[in-house]
Design a protein around this motif. Structure first.
Motif, mmCIF file in Angstrom:
data_model
loop_
_atom_site.group_PDB
_atom_site.id
_atom_site.type_symbol
_atom_site.label_atom_id
_atom_site.label_comp_id
_atom_site.label_asym_id
_atom_site.label_seq_id
_atom_site.Cartn_x
_atom_site.Cartn_y
_atom_site.Cartn_z
ATOM 1 N N LEU A 1 9.156 15.430 -34.004
ATOM 2 C CA LEU A 1 10.037 14.351 -34.661
ATOM 3 C C LEU A 1 11.029 13.662 -33.444
ATOM 4 C CD1 LEU A 1 11.558 16.352 -37.408
ATOM 5 C CD2 LEU A 1 9.929 14.464 -37.684
ATOM 6 N N GLU A 2 11.265 14.136 -32.234
ATOM 7 C CA GLU A 2 12.194 13.370 -31.303
ATOM 8 C C GLU A 2 11.213 12.608 -30.713
ATOM 9 O OE1 GLU A 2 15.238 14.327 -28.852
ATOM 10 O OE2 GLU A 2 15.480 14.198 -31.054
ATOM 11 N N LEU A 3 9.738 12.833 -30.561
ATOM 12 C CA LEU A 3 9.054 11.849 -29.990
ATOM 13 C C LEU A 3 8.645 10.754 -30.904
ATOM 14 C CD1 LEU A 3 6.944 14.192 -27.914
ATOM 15 C CD2 LEU A 3 8.234 12.331 -26.949
ATOM 16 N N ILE A 4 8.418 11.065 -32.196
ATOM 17 C CA ILE A 4 8.170 9.935 -32.997
ATOM 18 C C ILE A 4 9.426 8.803 -32.976
ATOM 19 C CG2 ILE A 4 8.327 9.354 -35.801
ATOM 20 C CD1 ILE A 4 6.610 11.907 -35.985
ATOM 21 N N ARG A 5 10.588 9.347 -32.988
ATOM 22 C CA ARG A 5 11.884 8.621 -32.914
ATOM 23 C C ARG A 5 11.620 7.412 -31.868
ATOM 24 N NH1 ARG A 5 16.452 9.074 -30.149
ATOM 25 N NH2 ARG A 5 15.666 11.359 -29.512
ATOM 26 N N VAL A 6 11.097 7.853 -30.679
ATOM 27 C CA VAL A 6 11.297 7.194 -29.654
ATOM 28 C C VAL A 6 9.935 6.119 -29.487
ATOM 29 C CG1 VAL A 6 12.706 8.324 -28.180
ATOM 30 C CG2 VAL A 6 10.430 8.602 -27.759
ATOM 31 N N ALA A 7 9.100 6.483 -30.609
ATOM 32 C CA ALA A 7 7.740 5.700 -30.557
ATOM 33 C C ALA A 7 8.112 4.366 -31.031
ATOM 34 C CB ALA A 7 6.653 6.244 -31.267
ATOM 35 N N HIS A 8 7.146 3.291 -30.917
ATOM 36 C CA HIS A 8 7.383 2.065 -31.531
ATOM 37 C C HIS A 8 7.443 2.098 -33.111
ATOM 38 C CE1 HIS A 8 7.123 -2.148 -32.651
ATOM 39 N NE2 HIS A 8 7.129 -2.562 -31.428
ATOM 40 N N PRO A 9 8.356 1.633 -33.705
ATOM 41 C CA PRO A 9 8.580 1.621 -35.298
ATOM 42 C C PRO A 9 7.317 1.264 -35.800
ATOM 43 C CG PRO A 9 10.409 0.370 -34.262
ATOM 44 C CD PRO A 9 9.340 0.621 -33.115
ATOM 45 N N GLN A 10 6.388 0.369 -35.557
ATOM 46 C CA GLN A 10 5.098 0.150 -36.296
ATOM 47 C C GLN A 10 4.289 1.192 -36.352
ATOM 48 O OE1 GLN A 10 3.832 -3.051 -33.572
ATOM 49 N NE2 GLN A 10 1.537 -2.258 -33.871
ATOM 50 N N PHE A 11 4.447 2.186 -35.596
ATOM 51 C CA PHE A 11 3.386 3.493 -35.412
ATOM 52 C C PHE A 11 4.109 4.738 -36.099
ATOM 53 C CE2 PHE A 11 2.052 0.687 -31.933
ATOM 54 C CZ PHE A 11 0.830 0.559 -32.272
ATOM 55 N N ARG A 12 5.471 4.657 -36.486
ATOM 56 C CA ARG A 12 6.032 5.974 -36.562
ATOM 57 C C ARG A 12 5.533 6.496 -37.882
ATOM 58 N NH1 ARG A 12 12.200 4.022 -35.238
ATOM 59 N NH2 ARG A 12 11.936 3.669 -32.965
ATOM 60 N N ASP A 13 5.391 5.906 -39.157
ATOM 61 C CA ASP A 13 4.833 6.393 -40.323
ATOM 62 C C ASP A 13 3.475 7.017 -39.966
ATOM 63 O OD1 ASP A 13 6.853 5.711 -41.643
ATOM 64 O OD2 ASP A 13 5.934 3.543 -42.233
ATOM 65 N N GLU A 14 2.611 6.408 -39.256
ATOM 66 C CA GLU A 14 1.086 6.847 -39.102
ATOM 67 C C GLU A 14 1.100 8.227 -38.087
ATOM 68 O OE1 GLU A 14 -2.677 5.587 -36.396
ATOM 69 O OE2 GLU A 14 -1.229 4.137 -36.817
ATOM 70 N N LEU A 15 2.216 8.254 -37.283
ATOM 71 C CA LEU A 15 2.295 9.410 -36.359
ATOM 72 C C LEU A 15 2.909 10.581 -37.354
ATOM 73 C CD1 LEU A 15 3.956 7.922 -33.132
ATOM 74 C CD2 LEU A 15 1.584 8.905 -33.385
ATOM 75 N N LEU A 16 3.814 10.294 -38.009
ATOM 76 C CA LEU A 16 4.464 11.219 -39.162
ATOM 77 C C LEU A 16 3.027 11.827 -39.901
ATOM 78 C CD1 LEU A 16 6.668 12.879 -40.000
ATOM 79 C CD2 LEU A 16 7.139 11.334 -41.533
ATOM 80 N N ALA A 17 2.346 11.126 -40.630
ATOM 81 C CA ALA A 17 1.262 11.196 -41.361
ATOM 82 C C ALA A 17 0.179 12.136 -40.843
ATOM 83 C CB ALA A 17 0.475 10.088 -41.961
ATOM 84 N N GLN A 18 -0.023 11.714 -39.364
ATOM 85 C CA GLN A 18 -1.088 12.433 -38.652
ATOM 86 C C GLN A 18 -0.731 13.928 -38.399
ATOM 87 O OE1 GLN A 18 -1.686 9.638 -35.457
ATOM 88 N NE2 GLN A 18 -3.608 9.418 -36.115
ATOM 89 N N ILE A 19 0.601 14.072 -37.919
ATOM 90 C CA ILE A 19 1.180 15.380 -37.575
ATOM 91 C C ILE A 19 1.289 16.436 -38.934
ATOM 92 C CG2 ILE A 19 1.767 14.991 -35.261
ATOM 93 C CD1 ILE A 19 4.617 15.231 -36.459
#
Length: 628
Positions: A405-423
């Motif tokens: 969750l910390e790292l998703i927060r500093v990822a680019h906003p356009q990739f955050r939903d995808e990262l959350l879905a993957q993990i």
């Protein structure tokens, strides 16, 4: 003893010094002895299958040209430059991964015995001592381990202080050849790199000792350290940015606990300004990488801050920095040395800083799983902070779920939903964690604001990784505070409920927090929220402060920030419902221009702030909206 030019050779007799199949070392970084390379190519014909070892080289890398493939076989510890990279890709060169602190041991322990070290040195002094100048790193160790030292004496090489001297009598052969040192211009600032530099600088406390790696980000960091005090430097390298910090007294090494009073490095490269600065400068000392990069020595510096970059970081904190997939790109270098040393330092901070995307924003550098073939250089257990242009992810002491969750927060906003879905597929994050972090545009580029208070307080958006912190914050309240804030006594703050409260769409509602942060220790001290009421173009605002911080102005800062956001979003009013006996909170609201109005519950008071002078019109519109 007087050294005269007649003692220098005009030509090297390579066949008397080397045999086919020998292994030679070539000097590093800005101290590549190009005249010796040219001589070996021209006068060493007939010598074949010479293994050439080196680290990073700022050179034309002529020995890596395809036409010399039968003469030279390259074995590099760091891939740098187009020719070296191409040779590795085509199989004409090998890459040997190794921590920079341990390269010297490969030579001294005869794991990779050296027949000769080809190096560049300064002119000898009146006693016959030459300096290795701007590149001591592994050059000194290679020279000490090699059967022959073959030197290019360069009158333009600065004489640097520290453990950088060899006597001319130690050279099996030497020539004098003037060579202008290669200059590396200070990288131009970009908005993204500048923002990363600002965030990293926020992690640097006064009195800290710094290691600055190579590239745009370390240079950006130095630009944002201009108001710091009493910094020190213990770094494998320095570049131009450090010069100004020393000249301005920001770096004075006063509080260093290892080599106090001295800037300690193993090499440098930059512009001529830097080379002139280190020449005969007793305040900057050069030592071999086996000493500077030794983690135990690094850890002797209290408050050690190591700043390095990466190509990719996964959501557990694993760091890739020497390859793109199975394509080797650079090298391990000193990253692990300094990350390890800083993590063992008292109050040390190992930092990985990188842009959130690559390929012009097409791919995320923060990934759910590492690219196939990528090698982990720095493990998930070593890194304390990952910094991008979107903020600081604090990983130390965090579970895999919290790290993600910390790292998703500093990822680019356009990739955050995808990262959350993957993990979520991997069960790293529970199903009730539905929302990704969102920024508050009205706060500007920097979503972390340092407050002007006596302790380390920061204002920022509340985000999903704060779930456990918010739970702890809730249970820290007294019953009186809970009753005053919530007007009832909630029985439990479950993880699901806490997750819901920190998973906020900040483009509609607003949730702010003030945290106290010292290194990786983070504690929520105050929370302020407003909930949007679209049909009224209004919002309901509330805040709560930890009891030990009441009266310090945190509520006022939160309220002022929320008022500013509401105004920028074009809201007409902001209101709060406060218990009638909560005089302290009522006073805060009234100081910001809230006016009292009647409320159906005599135990509560409604206070409203109007963002326009047309109060009567707003009240009419509100009444019409309610009637509908």
């Amino acid at each position: 003893m007087q050294i005269v030019k007649s003692q220098f050779s005009n030509k090297i007799d390579w066949h008397s010094l080397l045999n086919s199949g020998n292994r030679v070392f070539i000097g590093s970084n800005a101290a590549v002895p190009n005249a010796l390379i040219d001589s070996l190519i021209e006068d060493g014909k007939g010598l074949n299958d010479i293994e050439v070892t080196h680290i990073s080289t700022l050179s034309d890398d002529k020995w890596a040209l395809p036409e010399y493939a039968s003469r030279f076989k390259i074995n590099t510890f760091f891939i740098h430059g187009k020719l070296i990279r191409k040779a590795v890709e085509e199989g004409r060169a090998d890459y040997t991964p190794c921590f920079l602190s341990e390269v010297s041991g490969l030579f001294s322990d005869d794991i990779l015995p050296l027949d000769a070290a080809l190096i560049m040195v300064s002119s000898p002094d009146e006693l016959g001592f030459c300096s290795l100048g701007v590149s001591v790193d592994v050059v000194m160790s290679a020279a000490r381990a090699a059967k022959h030292i073959i030197a290019q004496v360069n009158p333009l090489m600065p004489r640097t202080c520290g453990h950088s001297f060899l006597h001319i009598s130690e050279f099996s052969a030497c020539i004098e050849h003037q060579q202008i040192l290669p200059e590396v211009a200070v990288p131009e600032a970009t908005k993204i790199i500048d923002r990363i530099g600002q965030y990293v600088a926020m992690l640097v406390e006064d009195g800290a000792t710094l290691q600055l790696g190579i590239g745009k980000i370390p240079n950006a960091v130095t630009r944002y350290l201009q108001h710091h005090k009493n910094l020190g430097v213990h770094s494998e390298m320095i570049s131009d940015g450090v010069v100004d910090l020393i000249k301005n007294g920001i770096v004075n090494n006063r509080y260093k606990t290892f080599h106090p009073g001295k800037t300690v490095v193993s090499f440098c490269f930059g512009t001529q300004k830097l080379y002139d600065f280190v020449d005969m400068n007793p305040h900057v000392e050069f030592y071999p990488s086996s000493y500077v990069n030794k983690p135990a020595n690094i850890a002797k510096n209290d408050n050690m801050v190591a700043i390095n970059s990466a190509l990719e970081v996964d959501l557990s904190g694993q760091v890739v920095s020497d390859s793109i997939g199975d394509h080797f790109y650079s090298g391990i270098g000193g990253q692990v040395d300094f990350v390890t040393g800083a993590s063992k330092s008292k109050n040390g901070k190992p930092i990985i800083a990188l842009p959130s995307t690559a390929r012009n924003g097409e791919v995320s550098r923060i990934v759910a799983t590492l690219s196939e073939g990528s090698g982990v250089v720095t493990s998930r257990g070593n890194v304390h902070y990952v910094v991008t242009e979107f903020g600081i992810a604090s990983l130390q002491g965090k579970s895999v779920r919290e790290r993600a969750l910390e790292l998703i927060r500093v990822a680019h906003p356009q990739f955050r939903d995808e990262l959350l879905a993957q993990i979520r597929k991997k069960y790293w994050v529970p199903d009730y964690q539905k929302n990704t972090p969102t920024d508050i545009p009205e706060l500007g580029d920097m979503q972390l604001l340092r407050l002007d208070m006596s302790e380390k307080f920061y204002l920022r958006p509340l985000n999903p990784s704060d779930e456990r912190r918010l739970q702890e914050f809730f249970y820290s309240h007294t019953k009186e505070t809970i009753n005053m804030r919530y007007n009832y006594t909630p029985g439990q703050m479950t993880r699901e409920k806490s997750c819901d409260l920190v998973s906020v769409d900040q483009s509609k509602d607003v949730a702010l927090t003030i945290v106290r942060q010292e290194g990786s220790k983070v504690r929520i001290e105050a929370v302020g929220r407003y909930y949007l009421i679209p049909q009224k173009n209004s919002c309901e605002v509330a805040f709560v402060t930890r009891e030990t911080n009441q009266g310090q102005g945190m509520a006022k800062r939160l309220l002022q920030t929320m008022i500013d956001i509401a105004k920028k979003r074009g809201l007409k009013t902001m209101f709060a419902l406060v218990k009638s006996n909560n005089k302290a909170m009522i006073s805060v609201f009234e100081q910001f221009g809230f006016v009292r109005s009647l409320h159906s519950d005599f135990q509560e008071m409604e206070l409203t702030k109007y963002f326009t002078t047309d109060k009567e019109s707003i009240q009419t519109e509100t009444a019409q909206g309610e009637s509908k």
